[in-house]
Design an enzyme around this catalytic site. Structure first.
Site, PDB file in Angstrom:
ATOM      1  N   HIS A   1       0.862  -1.189   0.000  1.00  0.00           N
ATOM      2  CA  HIS A   1       0.000   0.000   0.000  1.00  0.00           C
ATOM      3  C   HIS A   1       0.895   1.234   0.000  1.00  0.00           C
ATOM      4  CE1 HIS A   1      -4.228   1.198   0.611  1.00  0.00           C
ATOM      5  NE2 HIS A   1      -3.691   2.332   1.001  1.00  0.00           N
TER       6      HIS A   1
ATOM      7  N   ASP B   1     -13.601   2.754   7.142  1.00  0.00           N
ATOM      8  CA  ASP B   1     -12.539   3.506   6.465  1.00  0.00           C
ATOM      9  C   ASP B   1     -13.043   4.076   5.151  1.00  0.00           C
ATOM     10  OD1 ASP B   1      -9.833   4.437   5.784  1.00  0.00           O
ATOM     11  OD2 ASP B   1     -10.037   2.927   4.219  1.00  0.00           O
TER      12      ASP B   1
ATOM     13  N   ARG C   1     -13.005  12.543   4.578  1.00  0.00           N
ATOM     14  CA  ARG C   1     -11.769  13.324   4.773  1.00  0.00           C
ATOM     15  C   ARG C   1     -11.376  14.041   3.496  1.00  0.00           C
ATOM     16  NH1 ARG C   1      -7.856   8.877   5.898  1.00  0.00           N
ATOM     17  NH2 ARG C   1      -6.270  10.467   5.643  1.00  0.00           N
TER      18      ARG C   1
ATOM     19  N   SER D   1      -6.294   4.473   8.658  1.00  0.00           N
ATOM     20  CA  SER D   1      -6.962   4.151   7.393  1.00  0.00           C
ATOM     21  C   SER D   1      -6.247   2.989   6.703  1.00  0.00           C
ATOM     22  CB  SER D   1      -6.945   5.405   6.505  1.00  0.00           C
ATOM     23  OG  SER D   1      -7.188   5.078   5.168  1.00  0.00           O
TER      24      SER D   1
ATOM     25  N   LYS E   1      -7.446  -1.318   6.794  1.00  0.00           N
ATOM     26  CA  LYS E   1      -7.711  -2.065   5.551  1.00  0.00           C
ATOM     27  C   LYS E   1      -6.802  -3.286   5.458  1.00  0.00           C
ATOM     28  CE  LYS E   1      -7.213   1.499   2.798  1.00  0.00           C
ATOM     29  NZ  LYS E   1      -7.593   2.893   2.728  1.00  0.00           N
TER      30      LYS E   1
HETATM   31  N1  URA Z   1      -4.063   5.823   1.611  1.00  0.00           N
HETATM   32  C1  URA Z   1      -5.056   5.352   2.419  1.00  0.00           C
HETATM   33  O1  URA Z   1      -5.522   4.230   2.234  1.00  0.00           O
HETATM   34  N2  URA Z   1      -5.501   6.123   3.385  1.00  0.00           N
HETATM   35  C2  URA Z   1      -5.010   7.352   3.618  1.00  0.00           C
HETATM   36  O2  URA Z   1      -5.464   7.991   4.544  1.00  0.00           O
HETATM   37  C3  URA Z   1      -3.996   7.844   2.784  1.00  0.00           C
HETATM   38  C4  URA Z   1      -3.525   7.059   1.784  1.00  0.00           C
END
Ligand code: URA
Length: 434
Positions: free
Chosen positions: A82, A161, A168, A183, A187
């Site tokens: 990620h 999220d 956000r 966040s 995930k």
């Molecule tokens: N990627 C994400 O999944 N969440 C964030 O808050 C920022 C980048």
């Protein structure tokens, strides 16, 4: 307990309890708490921060807000990847098929664009037919069948999220360590991978501008990973200028396809290879980082990475004729070059400002329900440190209106700074933390 008391507490810089955080997450996910109340609390968190305990509690509450994926049937170590977000960041499109082509299974849930940054899901959806919304059963079946699936957050994984992320985005509350860490890690915890490689971007085009901030975010995510029993490696990467040359959804898909066919921009190559080398290591398929990079380069050369990308697109309903012949992607109505007024070396190209231009061209969302324009964007012709002659092309703008084209042309010239003296090549990999 009620939401007003919770907002008031955070507004007054007090620490929230686990029960209060869980109450908010459950209430917002089930629509019992209104958007405007959630927005007030998120803004208070953004302004006043969270303790480590609060961030951990928020992460766990979000991870528990929906289902959790069980990847154990795959009988392999699943390594997830990620990014904390960037401009021109098409790394997942390249890296994940490449890793899958080395027989390391990839089960990836990606996000949409956030703020001025792009999102992998928006890029994938610019491929006609590509379906990102897949149910859990078929997601796992895809991984079993071809070794890779890349989807959006449509499964009921960390739905809190999903809601908070788009909220956000629409209230300018993205750049916050506790909100980003919770966040991402919620995930990752919900999506079942055992090991995680995080690309923690740092610089003008990242949510973390300084190396110290990026280190603090990385540390927080590694700690949450430890608590959740998920080995986590963070690679801190430079995001001062956009990654590669293309910024904009289908333009980035085209750059990713070209990369997989061997046309690799240097900066993008360094980032892809570093992240991939650690994914291979965590998957238990090679401890030597340099050798791992060689394995990936080999699969670019022999076409296996590209073949895997084709397989991924086809398997998810995408029309592979667009990948085989990228000139088929719908073109913006106005395509115009921007020329340099002076000769010299590119000193700076603020990635956030480039990202904002591309959003303004139509590639980003202002409201969370907005649709986006996949054909617009910018192709840079130069990177920081490169020499430029007077009247040479600096960038090409892809726009769908005369007005946004003119604005973009003017802005990009202000953003690309040129100086007479030579400029060193920026370092891409800043640090690796585990
Ligand atoms: N990627 C994400 O999944 N969440 C964030 O808050 C920022 C980048």
């Amino acid at each position: 307990m009620n939401i007003l008391e919770i907002i008031e507490k955070k507004r007054d810089k007090k620490e929230l309890t686990k029960e209060e955080i869980t109450y908010f997450v459950e209430g917002y996910t089930s629509d019992k708490i209104a958007d405007y109340q959630a927005a007030a609390l998120i803004m208070a968190i953004y302004l006043n921060g969270m303790t480590k305990q609060e961030t951990t509690d928020l992460t766990i509450a979000m991870a528990n807000s929906g289902e959790k994926l069980d990847l154990s049937t795959l009988n392999e170590i699943i390594v997830d990847k990620h990014s904390t977000g960037g401009v021109g960041d098409k790394v997942s499109l390249i890296l994940l098929p490449l890793v899958a082509s080395l027989d390391i299974p990839v089960a990836k849930m990606s996000g949409r664009g956030l703020g001025f940054t792009g999102g992998t899901v928006d890029k994938l959806e610019s491929i006609p037919g590509y379906v990102t919304g897949i149910d859990m059963h078929n997601f796992i079946k895809n991984v079993e069948k071809i070794g890779i699936s890349m989807i959006s957050q449509t499964l009921n994984l960390a739905p809190a999220d999903k809601k908070i992320y788009s909220l956000r985005d629409s209230i300018s509350c993205v750049e916050s360590i506790p909100l980003i860490a919770s966040s991402i890690m919620s995930k990752k915890i919900a999506s079942g991978a055992e090991k995680i490689v995080l690309d923690v971007t740092c610089g003008a085009g990242a949510f973390m501008h300084s190396k110290e901030q990026a280190e603090a975010l990385a540390k927080e995510m590694i700690e949450i990973g430890k608590l959740a029993n998920k080995e986590t490696i963070c690679v801190l990467t430079n995001m001062d200028e956009p990654l590669g040359y293309a910024v904009g959804n289908s333009l980035e898909v085209i750059e990713a396809v070209n990369f997989l066919k061997g046309d690799m921009p240097e900066d993008l190559k360094e980032v892809v290879l570093a992240l991939g080398a650690y994914m291979i290591k965590l998957a238990g398929k090679g401890d030597n980082i340099e050798e791992n990079k060689e394995k990936m380069l080999e699969n670019i050369e022999n076409g296996k990475g590209y073949e895997k990308f084709l397989q991924l697109v086809e398997n998810q309903g995408g029309d592979i004729s667009y990948i085989k012949n990228t000139s088929q992607f719908p073109k913006a109505s106005y395509i115009e070059d921007v020329y340099s007024d002076t000769a010299g070396y590119i000193k700076n190209m603020n990635a956030k400002e480039v990202g904002k231009i591309v959003c303004n061209l139509g590639a980003g969302r202002i409201r969370k329900e907005d649709s986006i324009d996949n054909s617009v964007g910018i192709i840079l012709n130069k990177k920081v440190s490169e020499k430029v002659e007077k009247n040479e092309v600096l960038a090409t703008i892809y726009a769908n209106s005369q007005e946004t084209l003119n604005e973009a042309k003017e802005k990009i010239k202000e953003i690309i700074e040129i100086q007479k003296e030579a400029v060193p090549k920026p370092k891409m990999i800043l640090e690796v933390m585990d």
